[in-house]
Design a protein around this motif. Structure first.
Motif, PDB file in Angstrom:
ATOM      1  N   ALA A 276      64.403  11.946  79.797  1.00  0.00           N
ATOM      2  CA  ALA A 276      63.331  12.937  79.912  1.00  0.00           C
ATOM      3  C   ALA A 276      64.779  13.685  80.951  1.00  0.00           C
ATOM      4  O   ALA A 276      65.367  13.275  81.671  1.00  0.00           O
ATOM      5  N   TRP A 277      64.462  14.930  80.476  1.00  0.00           N
ATOM      6  CA  TRP A 277      65.498  15.913  81.291  1.00  0.00           C
ATOM      7  C   TRP A 277      65.205  16.541  82.058  1.00  0.00           C
ATOM      8  O   TRP A 277      63.969  17.302  81.470  1.00  0.00           O
ATOM      9  N   LEU A 278      65.835  17.259  83.446  1.00  0.00           N
ATOM     10  CA  LEU A 278      64.534  17.520  84.441  1.00  0.00           C
ATOM     11  C   LEU A 278      65.996  18.385  84.839  1.00  0.00           C
ATOM     12  O   LEU A 278      66.795  18.249  85.130  1.00  0.00           O
ATOM     13  N   PRO A 279      64.580  19.775  84.352  1.00  0.00           N
ATOM     14  CA  PRO A 279      65.821  20.930  85.241  1.00  0.00           C
ATOM     15  C   PRO A 279      66.729  21.095  86.571  1.00  0.00           C
ATOM     16  O   PRO A 279      67.176  21.124  86.670  1.00  0.00           O
ATOM     17  N   ALA A 280      65.977  20.183  87.947  1.00  0.00           N
ATOM     18  CA  ALA A 280      66.951  19.954  88.664  1.00  0.00           C
ATOM     19  C   ALA A 280      68.081  19.248  89.340  1.00  0.00           C
ATOM     20  O   ALA A 280      68.590  19.177  89.608  1.00  0.00           O
ATOM     21  N   LEU A 281      67.735  17.676  88.306  1.00  0.00           N
ATOM     22  CA  LEU A 281      68.181  16.632  88.458  1.00  0.00           C
ATOM     23  C   LEU A 281      69.335  16.545  86.381  1.00  0.00           C
ATOM     24  O   LEU A 281      70.107  15.271  86.326  1.00  0.00           O
ATOM     25  N   GLY A 282      69.001  16.231  85.475  1.00  0.00           N
ATOM     26  CA  GLY A 282      69.226  16.493  84.341  1.00  0.00           C
ATOM     27  C   GLY A 282      68.834  15.695  83.290  1.00  0.00           C
ATOM     28  O   GLY A 282      67.663  15.389  84.131  1.00  0.00           O
ATOM     29  N   GLU A 283      69.214  14.852  82.584  1.00  0.00           N
ATOM     30  CA  GLU A 283      68.869  13.357  82.215  1.00  0.00           C
ATOM     31  C   GLU A 283      68.225  12.090  83.063  1.00  0.00           C
ATOM     32  O   GLU A 283      69.250  11.550  84.010  1.00  0.00           O
ATOM     33  N   GLU A 301      76.664  14.907  82.918  1.00  0.00           N
ATOM     34  CA  GLU A 301      76.600  15.908  82.760  1.00  0.00           C
ATOM     35  C   GLU A 301      75.420  16.971  82.494  1.00  0.00           C
ATOM     36  O   GLU A 301      74.665  16.067  82.409  1.00  0.00           O
ATOM     37  N   ARG A 302      74.739  17.839  83.661  1.00  0.00           N
ATOM     38  CA  ARG A 302      73.605  17.996  83.387  1.00  0.00           C
ATOM     39  C   ARG A 302      73.534  19.408  82.075  1.00  0.00           C
ATOM     40  O   ARG A 302      74.673  19.757  82.043  1.00  0.00           O
ATOM     41  N   SER A 303      72.534  18.921  81.768  1.00  0.00           N
ATOM     42  CA  SER A 303      72.438  19.915  80.185  1.00  0.00           C
ATOM     43  C   SER A 303      72.020  21.555  80.815  1.00  0.00           C
ATOM     44  O   SER A 303      71.055  21.352  81.632  1.00  0.00           O
ATOM     45  N   ALA A 304      71.639  22.258  80.634  1.00  0.00           N
ATOM     46  CA  ALA A 304      71.651  23.770  80.973  1.00  0.00           C
ATOM     47  C   ALA A 304      70.211  24.500  80.005  1.00  0.00           C
ATOM     48  O   ALA A 304      70.273  23.403  79.353  1.00  0.00           O
ATOM     49  N   PRO A 305      68.533  25.045  80.636  1.00  0.00           N
ATOM     50  CA  PRO A 305      68.349  25.163  80.035  1.00  0.00           C
ATOM     51  C   PRO A 305      68.670  26.240  79.242  1.00  0.00           C
ATOM     52  O   PRO A 305      69.359  26.983  79.452  1.00  0.00           O
ATOM     53  N   SER A 306      68.307  26.386  78.094  1.00  0.00           N
ATOM     54  CA  SER A 306      68.046  27.539  77.110  1.00  0.00           C
ATOM     55  C   SER A 306      67.629  28.745  77.079  1.00  0.00           C
ATOM     56  O   SER A 306      67.257  30.315  76.675  1.00  0.00           O
ATOM     57  N   VAL A 321      59.922  27.168  81.570  1.00  0.00           N
ATOM     58  CA  VAL A 321      61.497  26.522  81.257  1.00  0.00           C
ATOM     59  C   VAL A 321      61.451  25.820  80.159  1.00  0.00           C
ATOM     60  O   VAL A 321      60.937  24.750  80.157  1.00  0.00           O
ATOM     61  N   SER A 322      62.241  26.143  79.760  1.00  0.00           N
ATOM     62  CA  SER A 322      62.573  25.074  78.088  1.00  0.00           C
ATOM     63  C   SER A 322      64.009  24.762  78.516  1.00  0.00           C
ATOM     64  O   SER A 322      65.191  25.191  78.178  1.00  0.00           O
ATOM     65  N   GLY A 323      63.965  23.109  78.022  1.00  0.00           N
ATOM     66  CA  GLY A 323      65.025  22.803  78.024  1.00  0.00           C
ATOM     67  C   GLY A 323      65.012  22.413  76.867  1.00  0.00           C
ATOM     68  O   GLY A 323      64.355  21.617  76.102  1.00  0.00           O
ATOM     69  N   PRO A 324      65.895  20.680  77.398  1.00  0.00           N
ATOM     70  CA  PRO A 324      66.643  19.492  75.898  1.00  0.00           C
ATOM     71  C   PRO A 324      64.848  18.918  75.488  1.00  0.00           C
ATOM     72  O   PRO A 324      65.198  18.450  74.006  1.00  0.00           O
ATOM     73  N   HIS A 379      64.415  24.271  92.607  1.00  0.00           N
ATOM     74  CA  HIS A 379      62.706  23.823  91.443  1.00  0.00           C
ATOM     75  C   HIS A 379      63.580  23.737  90.191  1.00  0.00           C
ATOM     76  O   HIS A 379      63.508  22.892  89.858  1.00  0.00           O
ATOM     77  N   LEU A 380      64.406  25.475  90.627  1.00  0.00           N
ATOM     78  CA  LEU A 380      64.596  25.468  88.873  1.00  0.00           C
ATOM     79  C   LEU A 380      67.234  24.791  88.469  1.00  0.00           C
ATOM     80  O   LEU A 380      67.417  26.424  88.819  1.00  0.00           O
ATOM     81  N   GLY A 381      67.405  23.663  88.676  1.00  0.00           N
ATOM     82  CA  GLY A 381      68.801  24.283  88.803  1.00  0.00           C
ATOM     83  C   GLY A 381      69.282  23.759  87.963  1.00  0.00           C
ATOM     84  O   GLY A 381      68.935  24.642  86.674  1.00  0.00           O
ATOM     85  N   GLY A 382      70.125  24.876  87.590  1.00  0.00           N
ATOM     86  CA  GLY A 382      70.911  25.538  86.544  1.00  0.00           C
ATOM     87  C   GLY A 382      70.537  26.791  85.873  1.00  0.00           C
ATOM     88  O   GLY A 382      71.028  27.986  85.110  1.00  0.00           O
ATOM     89  N   ILE A 383      69.215  27.137  87.201  1.00  0.00           N
ATOM     90  CA  ILE A 383      68.938  28.768  86.770  1.00  0.00           C
ATOM     91  C   ILE A 383      69.221  30.266  86.813  1.00  0.00           C
ATOM     92  O   ILE A 383      70.324  30.803  86.375  1.00  0.00           O
ATOM     93  N   ILE A 384      69.654  29.745  88.247  1.00  0.00           N
ATOM     94  CA  ILE A 384      69.367  30.825  88.426  1.00  0.00           C
ATOM     95  C   ILE A 384      70.958  30.789  89.533  1.00  0.00           C
ATOM     96  O   ILE A 384      71.600  29.750  90.247  1.00  0.00           O
ATOM     97  N   GLU A 385      72.324  31.197  89.456  1.00  0.00           N
ATOM     98  CA  GLU A 385      73.433  31.594  90.090  1.00  0.00           C
ATOM     99  C   GLU A 385      73.961  32.372  91.241  1.00  0.00           C
ATOM    100  O   GLU A 385      72.462  33.285  91.580  1.00  0.00           O
ATOM    101  N   SER A 386      74.362  32.437  92.037  1.00  0.00           N
ATOM    102  CA  SER A 386      74.344  33.149  93.718  1.00  0.00           C
ATOM    103  C   SER A 386      75.849  34.063  93.411  1.00  0.00           C
ATOM    104  O   SER A 386      76.758  33.449  93.185  1.00  0.00           O
ATOM    105  N   ARG A 387      76.231  35.264  94.740  1.00  0.00           N
ATOM    106  CA  ARG A 387      77.174  35.774  94.442  1.00  0.00           C
ATOM    107  C   ARG A 387      77.483  36.415  93.158  1.00  0.00           C
ATOM    108  O   ARG A 387      78.815  36.485  92.761  1.00  0.00           O
ATOM    109  N   PRO A 388      76.923  37.452  92.482  1.00  0.00           N
ATOM    110  CA  PRO A 388      75.645  38.101  93.635  1.00  0.00           C
ATOM    111  C   PRO A 388      74.408  37.332  92.468  1.00  0.00           C
ATOM    112  O   PRO A 388      74.999  36.282  91.983  1.00  0.00           O
ATOM    113  N   TYR A 389      73.210  36.556  93.368  1.00  0.00           N
ATOM    114  CA  TYR A 389      72.418  36.063  93.134  1.00  0.00           C
ATOM    115  C   TYR A 389      71.948  36.898  91.373  1.00  0.00           C
ATOM    116  O   TYR A 389      71.466  38.118  90.678  1.00  0.00           O
TER     117      TYR A 389
END
Length: 432
Positions: A276-283, A301-306, A321-324, A379-389
Motif C-alpha cells: 500500500a502507498w502510505l503518505p509519510a513513507l511511500g510504497e 521513489e515516493r508517489s505524491a498524493p493527488s 488524502v487521496s493517493g495511488p 503525518h502528511l508527507g508530500g503535501i506541505i512544502e516550506s519556504r514559504p509554507y
C-alpha cells in the motif's frame, strides 16, 4: 489551563441570585428583540446564534433526541472513555453527590453514555431529558454546557438563563471536553449539572481537572500498549537488515529499525496483507502482527498524493488524502485545522511570521508555528512544502466548509480564521 483562565459563569463578586435575575431579563429582551440590560458572555452569545439557526424554540423545545438501547450500548463499547470511566467516577461522583449534582459522561456527538448521582437529582434530570442515550449537542438541546463545550473545545459553565431553552433555567452545569492525548481528537466530555442554587466557580475547575486526569490516564494506557507491541515485535525485528517499523492498529509507531521512526503512519481505511502507498513513507509492504502491523518501506521513489480534502463540516475537522492506493483520513487537532485552512486559502503560501499573526495575532510565535507544521508534515508527507509554507502545487485542495460563518471552526479565536468568517458574512467564499 489555570483556574483564572477558565470562563466561569458568575462574574467576580456577583451575587448568584441577583445575577440569575439579570440573565432572565437579558433572555427576555433578546427574544423580544429589545436592547438587553447587560451583555452576554461571548461564548454564550455565539451559542445562542447557533441555537437560533437550528430553529430551537425556547418555549416549546422538543425533548432531546434519544438513541435506542442497543445503539447506546454500541456507543459505550466503542468509546475510548470507557477505559477511564472508573477513574472519572472515583474522582467526581462523591463530590457531585455532596454538591447536589449529577455527573454525566458523553461521546463527541453529545450523547450521554453514563450518568451517576443522587436519586433526587437523577429525577430532576429525567424531567428535562438528562438521561443516558439522550443527545445534548446544541442542535438537539440548544445552549448548554455539554453541547457548547463540545463545539468550542474548551471547558464551559452555563448558568440559569444562559441556557436558551427556558425549561433549563433552573439548572447550572459545568462541562469539560476530553481529547485523545495522542492527536487532540475530541472523544467526549464530562459534565456536572445541578440546581442553579449550587452554582460555584470552582465547579468548572474541578471538572476540567478530572478531564485532564482522564486524558493523562489514556496516554498511560497508550504507552503500555505500545510497550507490549514492542516486546512482541522484538524477536522479529532482531534479524532484519531492511528498514521496518511496527505500528499499532491506529498507526502509532511502537518501534523501528534502520530508519528514523515517524510518530504515526496513516494506514489505509481498508488494510490487508500486501502493499500500500502510505503518505509519510511511500510504497510499503504490510504484514499483520498481534495488536498491530509490520510496515516495510520499499526502496523506491515516493508517489505524491493527488487530492486533499479539508472537511470542516464534521464535529472533528478531518483531512482526507487521496493517493495511488486509496484514501486516508486523519482527524486534526484544532491548531492543525487552523493552519491547514489558512494554507488552503493562501495557496501562494505563508511565511512563519505571517502564520504567527494569522493564528496568534503577533509575530512572536514563529517557533510554535514551525513545530506544529513539522508535526503536520510528518503525518502528511508530500503535501506541505516550506519556504514559504504551502500546499504542493501537484495536489488539488478542496475545503468542505460549513453553511454559516459562525460555524467555521467555532472554537477558534485565531485572527486569520476570524477574517475568513467576516469574508463569508460578506458573501465571499475565500477558498474558492
Amino acid at each position: 489551563m489555570s483556574f483564572s483562565s477558565l470562563d466561569t459563569a458568575l462574574p467576580t463578586g456577583a451575587d448568584a441570585r441577583e445575577h440569575a435575575l439579570l440573565l432572565r431579563r437579558v433572555h427576555e429582551a433578546a427574544l423580544a428583540g429589545r436592547p438587553a440590560p447587560a451583555p452576554l458572555r461571548p461564548v454564550i452569545e455565539d451559542s445562542w446564534g447557533r441555537t437560533r439557526r437550528f430553529g430551537i424554540d425556547p418555549d416549546n423545545a422538543p425533548p432531546p433526541r434519544m438513541a435506542r438501547l442497543d445503539e447506546l450500548q454500541r456507543h459505550r463499547e466503542a468509546s475510548p472513555i470507557a477505559e477511564v470511566l472508573p477513574l472519572i467516577r472515583r474522582s467526581l461522583v462523591s463530590v457531585a453527590d455532596e454538591a447536589d449534582h449529577v455527573m454525566l459522561v458523553t461521546d463527541a456527538s453529545g450523547q450521554i453514555l453514563w450518568r451517576d448521582g443522587p436519586r433526587r437529582l437523577r429525577a430532576v434530570g429525567d424531567r428535562v431529558g438528562l438521561v443516558e442515550g439522550a443527545f445534548w449537542n446544541e442542535g438537539s438541546a440548544g445552549t448548554n454546557a455539554i453541547g457548547t463545550a463540545l463545539v468550542v473545545g474548551r471547558p464551559v459553565q452555563v448558568y440559569s438563563a444562559e441556557h436558551f431553552v427556558r425549561t433549563l433555567h433552573p439548572l447550572t452545569c459545568a462541562c469539560a471536553p476530553i481529547h485523545d492525548p495522542r492527536d487532540g481528537r475530541l472523544l467526549g466530555a464530562v459534565d456536572v449539572t445541578g440546581p442553579m442554587s449550587t452554582v460555584h466557580p470552582s465547579t468548572l475547575a474541578l471538572v476540567n481537572a478530572v478531564a485532564q486526569l482522564a486524558e493523562a490516564h489514556l496516554q498511560s494506557i497508550h504507552h503500555t500498549h505500545l510497550e507490549r507491541l514492542r516486546s512482541v515485535a522484538a524477536p522479529l525485528l532482531a534479524g532484519m537488515n531492511e528498514r521496518a517499523l511496527v505500528v499499532d492498529d491506529a498507526g502509532w509507531t511502537a518501534t523501528a529499525v534502520h530508519m528514523e521512526p515517524v510518530r504515526r503512519v496513516l494506514l489505509p481505511k481498508h488494510r490487508e496483507t500486501g502493499t500500500a502507498w502510505l503518505p509519510a513513507l511511500g510504497e510499503c509492504a504490510l504484514e499483520p502482527l498481534p495488536g498491530g502491523w509490520l510496515v516495510r518501506p520499499r526502496p523506491m521513489e515516493r508517489s505524491a498524493p493527488s487530492k486533499v480534502t479539508l472537511d470542516l463540516v464534521r464535529s472533528s475537522p478531518t483531512v482526507v488524502v487521496s493517493g495511488p492506493s486509496g484514501e486516508w483520513a486523519h482527524r486534526l487537532t484544532p491548531r492543525h485545522a487552523e493552519l491547514l485552512l489558512l494554507l488552503a486559502v493562501h495557496r501562494e503560501g505563508r511565511t512563519g511570521a505571517q502564520l504567527s499573526r494569522d493564528v496568534f495575532g503577533a509575530n512572536g510565535h514563529v517557533v510554535t508555528v514551525r513545530a506544529e507544521l513539522s508535526r503536520v508534515r510528518r503525518h502528511l508527507g508530500g503535501i506541505i512544502e516550506s519556504r514559504p509554507y504551502r500546499f504542493s502545487e501537484e495536489v488539488r485542495v478542496r475545503v468542505s466548509g460549513p453553511g454559516h460563518p459562525e460555524d467555521l471552526l467555532p472554537g477558534s479565536m485565531a485572527p486569520g480564521v476570524h477574517a475568513l468568517r467576516e469574508a463569508l458574512r460578506g458573501g465571499v467564499v475565500p477558498w474558492l
